[in-house]
Scaffold this motif. Structure first.
Motif, PDB file in Angstrom:
ATOM      1  N   VAL A   1       5.989  -2.679   4.818  1.00 41.70           N
ATOM      2  CA  VAL A   1       6.927  -1.690   5.349  1.00 41.70           C
ATOM      3  C   VAL A   1       6.217  -0.421   5.807  1.00 41.70           C
ATOM      4  O   VAL A   1       6.856   0.600   6.031  1.00 41.70           O
ATOM      5  CB  VAL A   1       7.988  -1.334   4.279  1.00 41.70           C
ATOM      6  CG1 VAL A   1       8.824  -2.535   3.970  1.00 41.70           C
ATOM      7  CG2 VAL A   1       7.336  -0.784   3.023  1.00 41.70           C
TER       8      VAL A   1
ATOM      9  N   SER B   1      15.274  -1.053  -1.876  1.00 44.51           N
ATOM     10  CA  SER B   1      13.967  -1.670  -1.616  1.00 44.51           C
ATOM     11  C   SER B   1      13.106  -0.782  -0.726  1.00 44.51           C
ATOM     12  O   SER B   1      11.895  -0.653  -0.952  1.00 44.51           O
ATOM     13  CB  SER B   1      14.165  -3.039  -0.961  1.00 44.51           C
ATOM     14  OG  SER B   1      14.903  -3.896  -1.792  1.00 44.51           O
ATOM     15  N   GLN B   2      13.716  -0.150   0.266  1.00 45.89           N
ATOM     16  CA  GLN B   2      12.944   0.740   1.131  1.00 45.89           C
ATOM     17  C   GLN B   2      12.342   1.896   0.335  1.00 45.89           C
ATOM     18  O   GLN B   2      11.169   2.233   0.497  1.00 45.89           O
ATOM     19  CB  GLN B   2      13.836   1.276   2.248  1.00 45.89           C
ATOM     20  CG  GLN B   2      14.227   0.232   3.281  1.00 45.89           C
ATOM     21  CD  GLN B   2      15.172   0.782   4.326  1.00 45.89           C
ATOM     22  OE1 GLN B   2      15.609   1.925   4.230  1.00 45.89           O
ATOM     23  NE2 GLN B   2      15.511  -0.043   5.321  1.00 45.89           N
ATOM     24  N   GLU B   3      13.139   2.488  -0.545  1.00 47.14           N
ATOM     25  CA  GLU B   3      12.628   3.596  -1.362  1.00 47.14           C
ATOM     26  C   GLU B   3      11.565   3.113  -2.341  1.00 47.14           C
ATOM     27  O   GLU B   3      10.555   3.782  -2.568  1.00 47.14           O
ATOM     28  CB  GLU B   3      13.784   4.264  -2.100  1.00 47.14           C
ATOM     29  CG  GLU B   3      13.375   5.448  -2.972  1.00 47.14           C
ATOM     30  CD  GLU B   3      12.792   6.589  -2.143  1.00 47.14           C
ATOM     31  OE1 GLU B   3      11.993   7.363  -2.701  1.00 47.14           O
ATOM     32  OE2 GLU B   3      13.128   6.696  -0.949  1.00 47.14           O
TER      33      GLU B   3
ATOM     34  N   HIS C   1       7.494   1.001   8.903  1.00 45.57           N
ATOM     35  CA  HIS C   1       8.842   1.580   8.822  1.00 45.57           C
ATOM     36  C   HIS C   1       8.774   3.077   8.578  1.00 45.57           C
ATOM     37  O   HIS C   1       9.651   3.828   8.998  1.00 45.57           O
ATOM     38  CB  HIS C   1       9.626   0.890   7.724  1.00 45.57           C
ATOM     39  CG  HIS C   1      10.996   1.470   7.534  1.00 45.57           C
ATOM     40  ND1 HIS C   1      12.038   1.217   8.404  1.00 45.57           N
ATOM     41  CD2 HIS C   1      11.485   2.312   6.591  1.00 45.57           C
ATOM     42  CE1 HIS C   1      13.114   1.864   7.990  1.00 45.57           C
ATOM     43  NE2 HIS C   1      12.800   2.529   6.900  1.00 45.57           N
TER      44      HIS C   1
ATOM     45  N   TYR D   1       8.334   2.391  -0.468  1.00 43.19           N
ATOM     46  CA  TYR D   1       7.715   3.654  -0.053  1.00 43.19           C
ATOM     47  C   TYR D   1       6.961   4.301  -1.215  1.00 43.19           C
ATOM     48  O   TYR D   1       5.824   4.755  -1.063  1.00 43.19           O
ATOM     49  CB  TYR D   1       8.781   4.600   0.482  1.00 43.19           C
ATOM     50  CG  TYR D   1       8.273   6.001   0.745  1.00 43.19           C
ATOM     51  CD1 TYR D   1       7.452   6.276   1.834  1.00 43.19           C
ATOM     52  CD2 TYR D   1       8.601   7.043  -0.107  1.00 43.19           C
ATOM     53  CE1 TYR D   1       6.966   7.546   2.075  1.00 43.19           C
ATOM     54  CE2 TYR D   1       8.128   8.326   0.118  1.00 43.19           C
ATOM     55  CZ  TYR D   1       7.309   8.575   1.217  1.00 43.19           C
ATOM     56  OH  TYR D   1       6.834   9.832   1.436  1.00 43.19           O
TER      57      TYR D   1
ATOM     58  N   THR E   1      19.073  -3.029   0.103  1.00 44.85           N
ATOM     59  CA  THR E   1      18.252  -2.692   1.266  1.00 44.85           C
ATOM     60  C   THR E   1      17.693  -1.278   1.138  1.00 44.85           C
ATOM     61  O   THR E   1      16.481  -1.052   1.262  1.00 44.85           O
ATOM     62  CB  THR E   1      19.085  -2.815   2.556  1.00 44.85           C
ATOM     63  OG1 THR E   1      19.611  -4.143   2.649  1.00 44.85           O
ATOM     64  CG2 THR E   1      18.237  -2.518   3.771  1.00 44.85           C
ATOM     65  N   LYS E   2      18.566  -0.309   0.865  1.00 45.52           N
ATOM     66  CA  LYS E   2      18.117   1.072   0.705  1.00 45.52           C
ATOM     67  C   LYS E   2      17.199   1.222  -0.503  1.00 45.52           C
ATOM     68  O   LYS E   2      16.190   1.934  -0.460  1.00 45.52           O
ATOM     69  CB  LYS E   2      19.330   1.998   0.559  1.00 45.52           C
ATOM     70  CG  LYS E   2      20.256   2.016   1.767  1.00 45.52           C
ATOM     71  CD  LYS E   2      19.573   2.660   2.959  1.00 45.52           C
ATOM     72  CE  LYS E   2      20.557   2.774   4.126  1.00 45.52           C
ATOM     73  NZ  LYS E   2      19.911   3.368   5.323  1.00 45.52           N
TER      74      LYS E   2
END
Length: 644
Positions: A640, A546-548, A643, A551, A543-544
């Motif tokens: 995202v 994928s967010q990075e 987000h 981004y 999860t972390k």
């Protein structure tokens, strides 16, 4: 009317007691093996027929039984190991009640052949219901005792029918003999079925404990053993044994526990040890444990169960805690290396389709070593990708007439400047290599927009077209596949460049190298994944990560997203209502009606339509009666965007 109390017949009493002591053939063999060990035997041979229900024969080379004792040997409470009740507090032998042979003789036909060291010959006697059928007769025989048990539970039909199949009972017999064989190293144990030459369990006279474990459970266990041992003077106990390390695990726990050389069970100790292993072994797997506890005899009560498979001892909680800590220390010290079985890396991009074998009826026996197409799974970033199968088809060569005519047609139709005139002062198109070179050559102090066009612009630009012209361009490029490399625009916006600079400054070289050259092992759960890099395993929070990742894709692909158009435009109002109805939106009644907020969102996005189309390739159609959303670029990073 009150019931009449009567004294039970002695035969009934003995059969009830026998049913408690001898619950199945394995219990009978356990009792007789303990008698053999008490007689200082060094060789014990067990022969079984039909799971022990038809025949059990056990022979040893111990001290034997005197002729004078044969008359009472099968009577209840006759023993040579105990005289007074006080002796029970310091008992060091397996047997002490004198019930084993008596119980067996009440539910089976028993024959004993025995010879002592000073006897001139052996003697044979038969028993029924604990009584000698006829005087013992002299016969030929070796030193030691041979006990034959026939037709077990012949007079207890209910118990006989309740037993498992002969194969199941035989496996229990093998388990009991195996455990005593492992604990009593230096003694020979053999167990086999009647009529067979090969024994199912055989241990040698001079074998060590590890040798016996290898003979019973195999090499897979014996090569992963850790020796344990401790001596606690305060709690008056001594521990020794062998446990498996973190490289070995089985579906069911194998726990061999001996307390004062007696095979017993302890659920509390087993649970405490398995709690330690839970931090080292995969989920739902268990270790191998062989432990021998020697506790001061006056602290142990062995007379708590008819089959003697349970004992009580003083300071039980403290002893269990001490054993648990010792095992945890041993495991912690032996965890410097781990063994894993991994999948071989799949072929790289250089592998041609001819190397992949297609399954067919003509495949011979040697085809099992080859890799089939349906068996190929990409688990490594260096392995072959789908892009290798999506090469551009029918793309005109650079500078050809077809390409020039297509370019001129699109430029004339759109009515925008040609390649000699710059179309955007902030963004210009370049290939990937040119992009890298331009990014490195840009001065760090350039934080403002550069309005000067490049000295030597590329030969072809992607025109900013209307909807009609773009359809023509799409038709001309329909022959290109997803593998075609799009041309990119150089972003000179100071805000985007600052964000890219922050990402570059915070780059961790070691982490970057690990992510580039790792091997995927598997998913632990929807949030965590396991990868291997060199000789170490890592748990990744997907999860972390994928967010990075999304981004950084958003920042580095800013203004350069790919093209994907929805067949039917999506209504902005419906999308806004759908988002507000979800729990993640955080909408409450205090914020006002959802319909009003949805209309505000639509108006806001319509005002930002030009920016969204230019930066994120998101086209908002102003023509429809209801505002719609058409996506020219649909990237995971855009998903995202909200987000961040």
């Amino acid at each position: 009317m009150a019931g009449v109390i009567r004294r039970l017949d002695e035969v009934v009493v003995n059969r009830i007691a026998a049913g408690e002591v001898i619950q199945r053939p394995a219990n009978a063999i356990k009792e007789m093996i303990e008698n053999c060990l008490d007689a200082k035997s060094t060789s014990i041979q067990v022969t079984v027929k039909e799971g022990g229900l038809k025949l059990i024969q056990i022979q040893d080379n111990g001290t034997g039984i005197r002729k004078e004792d044969l008359e009472i040997v099968c009577e209840r409470f006759t023993t040579s190991k105990l005289q007074t009740f006080a002796d029970l507090s310091a008992i060091s032998t397996y047997g002490f009640r004198g019930e084993a042979l008596a119980s067996i003789s009440h539910v089976a036909h028993v024959t004993i052949t025995t010879k002592t060291a000073d006897g001139k010959c052996a003697y044979r006697a038969s028993y029924c219901d604990g009584k000698l059928k006829a005087p013992a007769k002299p016969c030929a025989g070796n030193q030691g005792t041979q006990i034959t048990v026939e037709d077990l539970f012949y007079n207890v039909t209910t118990r006989r029918k309740a037993l498992k199949s002969p194969s199941e009972e035989y496996s229990r017999i093998v388990e009991v003999v195996s455990r005593y064989a492992i604990h009593n190293s230096g003694k020979s144990f053999t167990v086999k079925k009647q009529g067979e030459t090969m024994a199912d369990v055989r241990t040698l006279l001079n074998a060590s404990t590890v040798d016996n474990i290898r003979a019973v459970f195999g090499n897979a266990v014996s090569r992963e053993l850790i020796e344990v041992g401790c001596d606690d003077q305060k709690l008056a106990f001594n521990l020794k044994g062998f446990i498996s390390n973190a490289n070995y695990s089985v579906k069911k726990c194998i726990f061999l526990l001996f307390i004062n050389h007696r095979l017993v069970e302890s659920s509390a100790l087993k649970k405490a040890i398995e709690t330690v292993y839970a931090a080292y072994l995969p989920k739902n797997t268990h270790p191998f444990l062989y432990l021998s506890l020697e506790i001061a005899a006056h602290n142990v009560d062995v007379n708590v169960h008819p089959t003697k498979h349970e004992v009580h001892f003083l300071h039980e909680d403290s002893i269990i805690e001490s054993v648990q800590k010792h095992i945890e220390g041993k495991l912690l010290g032996s965890n410097s290396s781990r063994t894993y079985f991994t999948q071989t890396l799949l072929p790289g991009p250089s592998v041609s389709s001819s190397d992949v074998v297609k399954p067919g009826p003509s495949s011979g026996s040697g085809s099992s070593d080859k890799l089939y197409a349906h068996q190929m799974v990409r688990t490594d970033c260096r392995a072959q990708k789908l892009d290798a199968f999506l090469q551009p088809v029918g793309r005109p060569a650079p500078g050809s007439k077809a390409e020039v005519s297509d370019t001129l047609e699109s430029e004339e139709t759109s009515g925008i400047p040609t390649s000699d005139q710059p179309c955007d002062t902030d963004m210009e198109e370049m290939s990937d290599k040119e992009l890298v070179a331009a990014f490195e050559e840009e001065p760090e102090t350039d934080t403002h927009r550069d309005s000067t066009p490049p000295a030597d612009p590329p030969a072809k630009k992607r025109p900013r077209t209307s909807g009609d012209v773009e359809m023509k361009e799409t038709e001309s490029e329909s022959s290109l596949t997803a593998a075609a490399i799009p041309r990119r625009r150089v972003i000179k916006l100071s805000s985007v460049k600052e964000l890219r600079g922050c990402i570059t400054e915070q780059t961790h070289t070691g982490l970057q190298e690990m992510l580039q050259n790792h091997s995927f092992v598997g998913c632990v759960n929807p949030q965590w994944a396991l990868i291997q890099h060199q000789t170490k395993l890592y748990l990744l929070n997907t999860t972390k990560l994928s967010q990075e990742l999304f981004y950084q894709i958003l920042i580095y692909d800013f203004g350069n997203f790919g093209v994907l158009r929805l067949s039917t435009p999506a209504p902005l109002y419906d999308l806004a209502m759908l988002a507000l109805e979800s729990e993640e939106s955080g909408w409450t009644e205090e914020d006002g009606p959802r319909e009003g907020l949805a209309e505000y969102i639509v108006d806001f996005l319509k005002k930002k339509a030009e920016m969204l189309e230019d930066y994120f390739s998101m086209e908002i159609d102003q023509v429809w009666a209801q505002t719609h959303l058409s996506l020219r670029a649909f990237s995971v990073a855009v998903l995202v965007l909200t987000h961040f």
